[in-house]
Enzyme design. Structure first.
Site, PDB file in Angstrom:
ATOM      1  N   SER A 140       0.790  -1.234   0.000  1.00  0.00           N
ATOM      2  CA  SER A 140       0.000   0.000   0.000  1.00  0.00           C
ATOM      3  C   SER A 140       0.821   1.281   0.000  1.00  0.00           C
ATOM      4  CB  SER A 140      -0.961   0.006   1.192  1.00  0.00           C
ATOM      5  OG  SER A 140      -2.076  -0.807   0.925  1.00  0.00           O
ATOM      6  N   LYS A 143       0.195   3.787  -2.727  1.00  0.00           N
ATOM      7  CA  LYS A 143      -0.787   4.867  -2.689  1.00  0.00           C
ATOM      8  C   LYS A 143      -0.132   6.247  -2.655  1.00  0.00           C
ATOM      9  CE  LYS A 143      -4.553   2.227  -0.499  1.00  0.00           C
ATOM     10  NZ  LYS A 143      -3.919   0.902  -0.421  1.00  0.00           N
ATOM     11  N   SER A 327      -5.746   4.086   4.135  1.00  0.00           N
ATOM     12  CA  SER A 327      -5.278   3.107   3.151  1.00  0.00           C
ATOM     13  C   SER A 327      -6.448   2.579   2.326  1.00  0.00           C
ATOM     14  CB  SER A 327      -4.545   1.946   3.837  1.00  0.00           C
ATOM     15  OG  SER A 327      -3.681   1.294   2.924  1.00  0.00           O
TER      16      SER A 327
END
Length: 497
Positions: A140, A143, A327
Site C-alpha cells: 500500500s 498509494k 489506506s
C-alpha cells in the site's frame, strides 16, 4: 657520514665543529691551495666546452643532406621548452565520518529479503542503503506514488462529477452518468457516511427531478439508464484475491465509474463486505430517491443530451488525504484510473502505468524501474525502488505541487491511522519514536513495507523506505518498526556500515 636515524641536531653540531680546521689549513699552505684552485678551474672550463660542443654538434650531425643539393642548410637549433610543473589535483572534500550503525537491526531475519534507503531530507544525501535502487513490490505504499500522480495530473482542487442527462431519443428517460466518484453516498442528506463530506445520490435525484419538471411539466420520468463507459473492463485486477479483498477484509470494490459508498454493505464502516454489481446498487439508489421510475440498464450518452443536474466529490486533495490515512483501495483505484484518462493513456488497468509515469515526470525524479499495475498497491506486480520514494518524500515534506496533503494524511507512529498503537505499531522499546515517524504502511501476501519521513532525535528530517519481502510473517512489522526507531535515534549520524 651519518646513519639514517641520526638526530638532525647532532649532525649540525658536528658540521659546525669541522669548519675551523679548514681555515687554519688555508693560512698555513697558501701556495698549495692556489694550485688546487687553478686545477679545479681548468676542469670546470673543460667540462663546459665539452657540454657546449655536445649541444651544438648533436643537431648538425643528425641533419641529413638532401640528395642533389650543393650547400646544405643547417637546421635551426630548437629552443628548449620548459617542462610544466605538474599541478596537484584538488583534494576531495572529506566526507563526514558517521558512527551510528543500524546494521544489526537491518540484519534481522524477520525482515526477509530487505531493501531500504534513508536520506537526509535537507541535503538529499543518502545515509543508508541496502539495495535501494532495486525495484520491488510496494504494497500500500504505492498509494503515495499514485497520490502524487493524481495531484500532478488532476490538480488538488479537481472534483469528480456525477451527472444526470436527458435521452433525446426517449422523452420519458434520463441517464445517470458515472464520472468515477466512488465516494458518492446513498445515505440520506444529513447522514454522514464513512467518506466524510461525500455528495449524496439523493441530492442528485432531487435536483434532476426539479430541473426535469421545469422543462417538461407534463411528462414524468419513467425510465433510468446508466452510462458507466468512462472506465473500461476488466473491473477487477487478475492478481487480486477477490474473496479476501471483497468479502473477508471488505477493503476493495470493483473499479466501476458509478458506485455508491465504495460499494460497502455498511456505508458507515471502513471495512465492509463489497458487492458483485456496484452499478446496479447505485442505479437502484438513484431510482428510489427519484421515485416513479424503473432501472433499464446501460446506455451510452447520446449526442444532443442535455444535462439536468450534477453533484461533485470532495476535491482531490481531500480524497488523497483520506485514502492515505485509511489506506483506502477504492479511492486510489478511482483516482489512478482518472489519471490514466487525463494523460490520454486509456481507461483500463493496462493504461495506468503509462498514465502515472507521465504524471510523475513532472516531479523530475527518475522513474527507472517503476511499474504501475494498479493504484492501490494490492498487486504484487507493482514495482518501485526505495530510492524513488526517498526522493519523493522530500517533496512531500516540502509541500511541493500540493503534496503537503500527503504528509497531512500519513499515519503517525503510535498515534494515528495504521501506525497507531492499537495496530501494535511502535510499542515497547520502539515507543521512543512515538509521534516522530510519519509514514505509509503496506502489506500483501508476500511482505510488508513502510516509507515516509522520520523527524529524528537530533532534529534532522530523514526520508526512508523499508521493504521486507520473501519468507516473512507479521513479525516483520515489529522488525521494521525497530529498524525505523534505530534510524530515528541515529539521525544525521546514521552510518551506512
Amino acid at each position: 657520514m651519518h646513519t639514517p636515524d641520526e638526530p638532525e641536531s647532532r649532525r649540525a653540531a658536528r658540521s659546525r665543529a669541522a669548519a675551523p680546521g679548514v681555515l687554519v689549513s688555508l693560512r698555513r699552505h697558501k701556495t698549495a691551495w692556489l694550485i688546487a684552485a687553478a686545477c679545479a678551474g681548468f676542469v670546470i672550463l673543460g667540462s663546459g666546452a665539452v657540454a657546449v660542443g655536445a649541444s651544438v654538434g648533436g643537431p648538425a650531425e643528425a641533419s641529413a643532406v638532401t640528395r642533389g643539393t650543393t650547400s646544405p642548410t643547417p637546421s635551426a637549433t630548437p629552443t628548449p621548452t620548459a617542462t610544466p610543473r605538474p599541478t596537484p589535483a584538488p583534494v576531495a572534500a572529506a566526507s563526514r565520518l558517521r558512527t551510528c550503525s543500524v546494521a544489526s537491526l537491518a540484519a534481522d531475519s524477520r525482515l526477509g529479503n530487505m531493501e531500504a534507503q534513508v536520506r537526509n531530507a535537507k541535503t538529499g544525501e543518502v545515509l543508508f542503503d541496502r539495495n535501494g535502487s532495486k525495484p520491488n513490490t510496494t504494497a500500500s505504499v504505492m498509494k503515495v506514488v499514485t497520490s502524487a500522480a493524481a495531484l500532478k495530473a488532476l490538480g488538488p482542487d479537481y472534483r469528480v462529477s456525477t451527472t444526470v442527462v436527458t435521452d433525446p431519443a426517449d422523452p420519458s428517460a434520463v441517464i445517470l452518468v458515472g464520472g468515477g466518484d466512488s465516494t458518492l453516498s446513498r445515505l440520506p442528506e444529513g447522514q454522514e457516511p464513512f467518506y466524510r463530506g461525500a455528495a449524496h445520490i439523493g441530492t442528485l435525484a432531487n435536483a434532476a427531478a426539479a430541473k426535469w419538471k421545469s422543462l417538461y411539466p407534463d411528462t414524468p420520468i419513467t425510465k433510468v439508464y446508466v452510462d458507466t463507459s468512462l472506465f473500461g473492463a476488466p473491473y477487477w485486477h487478475p492478481t487480486w484475491n477477490e474473496n479476501e479483498e471483497r468479502f473477508v477484509d471488505g477493503s476493495s470494490s470493483y473499479v466501476t465509474a458509478l458506485q455508491v459508498d465504495g460499494d460497502r454493505a455498511n456505508p458507515r464502516a471502513m471495512d465492509s463486505e463489497r458487492g458483485s454489481d456496484p452499478v446496479k446498487v447505485a442505479a437502484n439508489a438513484f431510482v428510489d430517491a427519484l421515485g416513479g421510475a424503473t432501472y433499464e440498464g446501460e446506455l451510452k450518452t447520446p449526442a444532443g443530451a442535455t444535462q439536468l443536474a450534477a453533484v461533485q466529490s470532495q476535491p482531490v486533495s481531500s480524497l488523497v488525504k483520506l485514502a492515505v490515512t485509511d489506506s483506502d483501495n477504492t479511492i486510489m483505484e478511482m483516482l489512478t484510473r482518472l489519471v490514466a484518462i487525463k494523460e490520454g493513456a486509456g481507461n483500463t488497468f493496462a493504461a495506468e502505468n503509462q498514465g502515472v509515469l507521465t504524471a510523475l515526470a513532472g516531479y523530475g525524479i527518475p522513474t527507472t524501474g517503476l511499474h504501475v499495475a494498479d493504484g492501490s498497491g494490492l498487486s504484487d506486480q507493482n514495482m518501485v525502488p526505495p530510492s524513488f520514494l526517498t526522493q519523493l518524500f522530500i517533496k512531500v515534506l516540502n509541500g511541493e505541487s500540493g503534496l503537503g496533503v500527503v504528509y497531512d494524511g500519513l499515519p503517525i507512529s503510535g498515534e494515528t491511522g495504521t501506525l497507531a498503537s492499537g495496530y501494535g505499531r511502535f510499542t515497547g522499546a520502539n515507543a521512543i519514536a512515538r509521534g516522530a515517524v510519519h509514514a505509509k504502511t503496506g502489506s500483501v501476501d508476500t511482505g510488508y513495507s513502510l516509507a515516509g519521513i522520520v523527524h529524528a532525535k537530533d532534529g534532522t528530517p530523514l526520508t526512508f523506505a523499508i521493504y521486507a519481502f520473501g519468507p516473512v510473517n507479521d513479525s516483520a512489522r515489529t522488525a521494521i518498526d525497530t529498524l525505523t526507531t534505530g534510524i530515528y535515534s541515529c539521525g544525521d549520524n546514521l552510518s551506512n556500515n
